[in-house]
Design a protein around this motif. Structure first.
Motif, PDB file in Angstrom:
ATOM      1  N   ASN A   1       0.873  -1.166   0.000  1.00 51.88           N
ATOM      2  CA  ASN A   1       0.000   0.000   0.000  1.00 51.88           C
ATOM      3  C   ASN A   1       0.914   1.221   0.000  1.00 51.88           C
ATOM      4  OD1 ASN A   1      -1.577   2.279   0.934  1.00 51.88           O
ATOM      5  ND2 ASN A   1      -3.182   0.814   1.503  1.00 51.88           N
TER       6      ASN A   1
ATOM      7  N   GLN B   1       0.762   3.640   2.897  1.00 50.18           N
ATOM      8  CA  GLN B   1       1.329   3.137   4.140  1.00 50.18           C
ATOM      9  C   GLN B   1       2.851   3.172   4.099  1.00 50.18           C
ATOM     10  OE1 GLN B   1       2.014  -0.823   4.896  1.00 50.18           O
ATOM     11  NE2 GLN B   1       1.236  -0.871   6.984  1.00 50.18           N
TER      12      GLN B   1
ATOM     13  N   HIS C   1      -2.902  -1.198   7.352  1.00 47.91           N
ATOM     14  CA  HIS C   1      -2.600  -2.614   7.149  1.00 47.91           C
ATOM     15  C   HIS C   1      -3.750  -3.500   7.622  1.00 47.91           C
ATOM     16  CE1 HIS C   1      -0.805  -6.544   8.249  1.00 47.91           C
ATOM     17  NE2 HIS C   1      -0.128  -6.377   7.127  1.00 47.91           N
TER      18      HIS C   1
ATOM     19  N   ASP D   1      -6.659  -3.276   5.240  1.00 51.17           N
ATOM     20  CA  ASP D   1      -6.358  -3.984   3.992  1.00 51.17           C
ATOM     21  C   ASP D   1      -6.347  -5.503   4.186  1.00 51.17           C
ATOM     22  OD1 ASP D   1      -6.049  -1.678   2.502  1.00 51.17           O
ATOM     23  OD2 ASP D   1      -3.855  -1.668   2.607  1.00 51.17           O
TER      24      ASP D   1
END
Length: 527
Positions: free
Chosen positions: A453, A456, A483, A486
């Protein structure tokens, strides 16, 4: 099992009493250190074993606070530059003197081809010599926790490596060996006497050690004993003095014995499952032409199909703490308010799989070690049984870590188990090593499924250089939330430490599961 939610790294002393004359200490583990090369595998057992022979610039005390090792002091001279004063009068085991050249060489080796320690040094721009006993480390951006980052980056002799064609680390992914696989030349309190991989490794006390050796052991014999029952029997019969780990089902029996007991405590390691989210088609699945793990609904279905409470009760016998995060209590950045797992819900899992286009489930292989974590193989069996209930057929590939780690570190896997203890005891270590988008510098080096990501990863880089603690903690929380939202990995639990020890042994148990031999003694008259 009691787990404390604040930072804890208790130095627990057992079997206290008068210290006898020095003797041989016999230690058994379910697995072996895979190499004597300290840069070849970033795995705590290997680093614990080799950490008795090799040393870092900055070490750890019994309570896990930072301690001078090959550096006597360090200070930040600018936002991106640290100066380390090196210890004088130190010799490697072959008699060669230690100096700044060895430090510069070792950091380049740790960052180079074949190294498994790249994540420790990936944000270092340059290591430069500023005198025979001083070096500067310049980072790519401000890095306020740099000293903590260096505690498992061990220093080798530049001359010895050159003389023995060991200038590059042993590459576990490719099976490439060199002299550093079987021989060792460090500055630590113990020397390597004999190395027989997967049979026995013998260490002897270094009579020229620069520091204090509190324990009385002159010799340590380290033996891998993979069978749980055999390992327990060896402890109870007195054939070995220390064993790790103790199978959770045998704790009561050992504690009831006349000659041994179990030391238990919280461990900073988190056990989790990872999924290949990069390939367009999984290597080991019956799904062709696409990768189901790229769909969050599939990842969530797997998550909610795992009955973690049942695993805690029946497989771990209470000796674990289920988690929703990739870090646990004792690691800076852990937020108990965020540690809330998605509910176990097989019906929800089936619905998610159907929505993702897999109403009948699918097949996928799960790679799992059998001799690395507590009950690792049994955990994977339980996960496979859980997923079978929602239509997912798991082809379990369970094997010794000797073959397991080279495979998964090559990313030759679709679904895998891993455990992680942040060496800095800070969330940045787990974020950078396990959750950042992988790149060629070492970020995401152990993000074996290549979860990525970009937002992130940008946060992770900011966390590294942020000096305002309040802002930094907020960034850590945001990165962890991204996180979790996701479902980048499937966190399972933090396992508990359980060491079996003879009552004649005095030992220190640290929450990172490292076992420094210099703190082990055998008593003459155990009580």
């Amino acid at each position: 099992m009691l787990f404390k939610t604040h930072f804890i790294a208790a130095a627990v002393l057992v079997a206290a009493g008068a210290v006898a004359q020095a003797q041989t200490v016999r230690i058994a583990n379910q697995g072996d250190s895979m190499s004597m090369d300290p840069h070849s595998l970033n795995e705590s057992l290997q680093l614990s074993v080799t950490g008795n022979v090799y040393e870092p610039l900055v070490g750890r005390n019994k309570d896990l606070s930072l301690a001078p090792a090959l550096a006597t002091s360090w200070k930040q001279t600018s936002p991106t530059v640290w100066r380390f004063e090196l210890r004088k009068g130190v010799q490697f085991h072959d008699g060669k003197p230690f100096n700044a050249d060895d430090v510069v060489f070792s950091f380049a080796r740790a960052a180079g081809e074949g190294s498994d320690m790249k994540a420790n040094v990936n944000d270092i721009k340059e290591v430069r010599k500023v005198g025979d006993y001083a070096i500067e480390i310049e980072t790519k951006s401000p890095f306020p926790i740099l000293p903590s980052q260096l505690t498992t980056t061990y220093i080798l002799s530049k001359k010895w490596c050159e003389e023995n064609q060991a200038t590059k680390p042993v590459d576990r992914r490719k099976g490439i060996e060199n002299a550093a696989s079987f021989r060792a030349n460090g500055t630590g309190p113990f020397r390597l006497r004999e190395r027989q991989p997967n049979v026995r490794t013998t260490f002897v006390r270094n009579g020229n050690y620069w520091g204090q050796i509190e324990g009385n052991a002159q010799e340590v014999i380290f033996t891998p004993i993979g069978n749980d029952a055999t390992r327990v029997a060896a402890l109870l019969s007195g054939e070995i003095d220390v064993m790790e780990p103790v199978p959770v089902q045998d704790i009561e029996r050992i504690n009831a014995s006349a000659n041994a007991k179990v030391m238990v405590g919280p461990e900073l390691r988190t056990i989790f499952l990872g999924m290949d989210q990069k390939r367009d088609e999984l290597l080991y699945s019956n799904v062709k032409g696409k990768n189901p793990f790229k769909d969050k609904r599939v990842r969530q279905a797997f998550y909610q199909a795992i009955d973690i409470d049942a695993i805690q009760k029946t497989v771990m016998r209470g000796a674990s703490k289920p988690t929703a995060l990739m870090i646990g209590p004792g690691v800076h950045g852990f937020d108990p308010a965020m540690n809330k797992r998605l509910p176990y819900d097989p019906e929800a899992s089936k619905k998610l799989l159907a929505e993702a286009g897999y109403p009948s489930g699918f097949e996928v292989s799960l790679n799992c070690p059998t001799d690395r974590y507590v009950n690792d193989g049994r955990i994977c069996q339980a996960v496979a049984a859980n997923l079978a209930r929602v239509g997912v057929k798991i082809n379990l590939v369970a094997e010794s870590k000797v073959t397991y780690f080279p495979k998964v570190l090559r990313r030759d896997t679709s679904f895998y188990m891993l455990g992680w203890t942040p060496s800095t005891y800070d969330a940045h270590d787990a974020l950078n090593s396990l959750m950042a988008c992988p790149d060629e510098t070492g970020a995401g080096q152990f993000n074996l499924g290549a979860y990525c990501n970009p937002a992130q990863t940008k946060l992770i880089k900011q966390i590294q250089s942020e000096t305002d603690q309040k802002k930094r903690d907020a960034m850590i929380a945001e990165a962890m939330k991204i996180h979790s939202d996701d479902i980048g990995h499937l966190p399972l639990h933090q396992q508990a430490l359980a060491w079996g020890i003879s009552k004649k042994v005095e030992i220190t148990q640290r929450a990172d599961n490292y076992m420094p031999f210099k703190w082990i003694s055998l008593k003459k008259n155990p009580s």
